[in-house]
Design a protein around this motif. Structure first.
Motif, short mmCIF file in Angstrom:
data_model
loop_
_atom_site.label_atom_id
_atom_site.label_comp_id
_atom_site.label_asym_id
_atom_site.label_seq_id
_atom_site.Cartn_x
_atom_site.Cartn_y
_atom_site.Cartn_z
N ASP A 169 0.82 -1.20 0.00
CA ASP A 169 0.00 0.00 0.00
C ASP A 169 0.87 1.26 0.00
O ASP A 169 0.56 2.23 -0.70
N ARG A 183 2.25 1.84 -3.45
CA ARG A 183 1.21 2.35 -4.36
C ARG A 183 0.92 3.83 -4.12
O ARG A 183 0.73 4.60 -5.06
N GLU A 184 0.87 4.23 -2.86
CA GLU A 184 0.60 5.63 -2.55
C GLU A 184 1.72 6.54 -3.06
O GLU A 184 1.46 7.62 -3.59
#
Length: 263
Positions: free
Chosen positions: A215, A218-219
């Protein structure tokens, strides 16, 4: 005797069938590892390895020194995060081999030293082809036998969130099967003279296809894309590297135009 080897970021890779070597698209970065090799004191023929002054077990470096058969001490200074996808183990091993060759007047050729470092990395399970990139510098596409090298001047930004154990990733048969399939397709689709931006863009599609991004990764990639750049994930580490932006990610380096060298 001191030697420097650049770090390297692998954007895309595909392991060979025998697991000994890989083909890929990687870029050498100006931050790397310095190895200061001197004769070992008081430990017989055992190699001594330190990182930032602290004694440590560093298997590929120890294996390389054992193959060179020298009673050496290697003091390593890392300018890149270790275990975060910057090829630090390969850089440390290659720099150590080059420095040891000079310190002990061993007479090995550059090609032989690269092979010593490569074999040590493979045996330790810490890398499959980083040293071939770190030997040459620039953007390298292909495999250890006949890679294509391109000079690039592109600045690179990066953010590192945590390690991914290279040994565990390389030992995951299901993951490596996906990597071999998707990596081969991505590399075959690259043009003959790819821009670094094209490599990074295709690398992100590859990373998503093999389902490695976390995550946080991805951010960070989304932040870079929102600023007009392109980004992907280093193979293998929870690290995002980007081109085409300035001040979006906390660390900034550049493509290293040259390979490893004595200092």
């Amino acid at each position: 005797m001191e030697a420097f080897a650049p770090g390297s970021v692998t954007a895309v890779f595909a392991p060979a069938g025998d697991g000994d070597e890989s083909k890929g698209a990687s870029v050498a970065v100006a931050d790397g590892v310095v190895a200061d090799v001197t004769p070992a004191d008081g430990r017989g023929d055992e190699p001594v390895v330190t990182v930032a002054g602290e004694p440590t077990d560093f298997e590929p470096v120890e294996l390389a020194l054992a193959e060179l058969d020298v009673p050496a001490r290697a003091d390593l200074t890392a300018e890149v995060p270790i275990g975060r996808g910057f090829g630090a183990s390969g850089a440390a091993t290659l720099a150590t081999a080059i420095a040891a060759n000079a310190e002990f007047d061993l007479g090995y050729s550059r090609e032989e030293l690269v092979e010593v470092a490569h074999r040590a990395e493979v045996e330790a399970g810490t890398g499959l082809g980083d040293v071939f990139v770190q030997d040459r510098g620039g953007l390298v596409v292909g495999d250890g036998g006949e890679p294509r090298r391109y000079g690039r001047e592109t600045p690179i930004e990066y953010a590192s969130f945590g390690p991914i154990a290279t040994e565990e990733a390389l030992a995951d048969e299901a993951l490596m099967a996906r990597v071999a399939r998707e990596g081969t397709a991505a590399l075959d689709a690259l043009p003959v003279d790819p821009s670094l931006e094209r490599v990074v863009r295709d690398a992100w599609a590859f990373a998503e296809a093999v389902d490695l991004p976390t995550d946080e990764v991805r951010e960070a990639v989304a932040e870079v894309e929102a600023a007009g750049g392109v980004a992907s994930m280093a193979m293998v580490g929870e690290t995002v590297f980007a081109v085409g932006v300035e001040g979006v990610l906390p660390n900034r380096t550049a493509v290293c135009p040259d390979g490893a060298e004595l200092r």
